[in-house]
Design an enzyme around this catalytic site. Structure first.
Site, PDB file in Angstrom:
ATOM      1  CD  GLU A 103      -2.565   1.235   2.684  1.00  0.00           C
ATOM      2  OE1 GLU A 103      -2.866   0.126   3.170  1.00  0.00           O
ATOM      3  OE2 GLU A 103      -2.927   2.309   3.189  1.00  0.00           O
ATOM      4  CD  GLU A 132      -3.587   7.664   5.680  1.00  0.00           C
ATOM      5  OE1 GLU A 132      -4.458   6.904   6.144  1.00  0.00           O
ATOM      6  OE2 GLU A 132      -2.429   7.292   5.375  1.00  0.00           O
TER       7      GLU A 132
END
Length: 355
Positions: free
Chosen positions: A136, A141
């Site tokens: 990932e 974020e």
């Protein structure tokens, strides 16, 4: 069988140079003309335990949370309804690309991302199958009232990274939960903190959940500050021996990117420069994911956008953050204050994938 030992530093430097001088060909251009047929809305329980209900595409369109606005793509969260703190959570949209990739240069052009609001957790990331074995890459974020973007790799055990030969402008994470009221919006001239290290070099620590992170302390990299300058562009280069991420305000985007002929060799120092790991062993068949929340743990590789609330990051740091002065409970706050999330939306100009 793939070796899980770190690759030699000189080999990593050579591979990085070759990646930067590679001629890239456009393989996908996701924009308003084809977006809804290229991404699937995932109406699933939030894998991070967020206080959120992900809608189907038809539900999201009916509620006005997913739509084409001129030549841009809009998707966001419910910001009108007061809901029960003990219910399933606030409505949102989670999108995953139909296409999957092995090695790519991904360039996302965004006019707006969710603002820096208590309880919110937006993310734009790519993920492989059978998490964490497929890997990932979190490109964008953050949580709560944070103003700096955190870029993180999550892998199975064995991937240990260093900062690559180009260096980076980002730095290891400081506590991701501001303990004081939000500061005034920074100006584009703010000087980023010096790079040189990764917060936790072991990307597979904690079964992959911990990850290895770098934060871009450039003043406009995330949330409300990002929106205050009209958005910007993120470029992510993922190759066998390097994963690098750049961010530019729209006024600073390199001419080759605007012309559709990206040449990373001329982009200068990236915000994050991960090296030292055999990345093709740990990152494969990646899909694009988007929305609100660091929703991960999937069985398919995708580009993903998602936006969630509370959960295992925004909720877990709530009590230590300034947000706790507004309400002792993250879920109570999110449930009772819908108006806060009027800026909880993505407005996408395009996402282009080159190989």
């Amino acid at each position: 069988m793939f070796s899980k030992s770190p690759i030699p530093r000189h080999a990593a430097a050579l591979a990085s140079l070759l990646a930067l001088t590679h001629a890239y060909t456009l393989v996908n251009n996701f924009d308003a003309s084809n977006w809804m047929s290229s991404f699937q809305a995932q109406s699933i329980p939030d894998p991070t335990g967020g206080f959120v209900t992900y809608l189907t595409q038809s539900e999201a369109e009916a509620d006005g949370l997913y739509q084409i606005q001129g030549d841009q793509v809009y998707f966001g969260v419910d910001h009108t309804n007061t809901i029960s703190p003990s219910g399933p959570g606030r409505n949102s949209v989670r999108l995953m690309s139909n296409a999957a990739y092995n090695n790519a240069l991904i360039i996302g052009d965004f006019a707006h991302m969710p603002g820096s609001d208590c309880g919110i957790w937006p993310a734009f990331w790519v993920v492989g199958p059978n998490w964490p074995s497929g890997g990932e890459i979190d490109i964008i974020e953050g949580v709560n009232i944070g103003i700096a973007n955190q870029m993180t790799l999550h892998t199975s055990p064995g991937c240990t990274v260093t900062v690559g030969q180009q260096g980076q402008t980002g730095a290891p994470p400081s506590p991701p939960f501001p303990l004081s009221p939000p500061p005034p919006l920074p100006t584009p001239s703010d000087t980023p903190l010096p790079g040189g290290s990764v917060g936790n070099p072991d990307c597979g620590a904690g079964g992959g959940y911990n990850g290895c992170a770098v934060v871009d302390y450039v003043g406009t990299s995330y949330g409300t500050a990002f929106n205050s300058v009209g958005g910007g562009v993120y470029a992510t280069l993922w190759d066998a021996s390097v994963i690098q991420i750049w961010y530019w305000e729209h006024s600073q985007v390199p001419a080759d990117v605007t012309a559709g002929a990206p040449d990373p060799s001329g982009w200068g120092t990236p915000a994050a420069d991960f090296s030292g790991c055999a990345f093709d062993t740990y990152f494969k068949n990646m899909n694009i994911v988007s929305g609100l929340s660091g929703a991960r743990r999937l069985g398919f590789s995708s580009l993903i956008f998602d936006t969630t609330f509370c959960g295992s990051w925004a909720g877990n740091v709530w009590a230590q953050s300034y947000c706790a002065t507004a309400d002792a409970s993250c879920q109570d706050y999110v449930a009772r204050n819908p108006q806060v999330y009027a800026d909880g939306y993505w407005l996408v100009n395009s996402v282009k994938v080159y190989q």
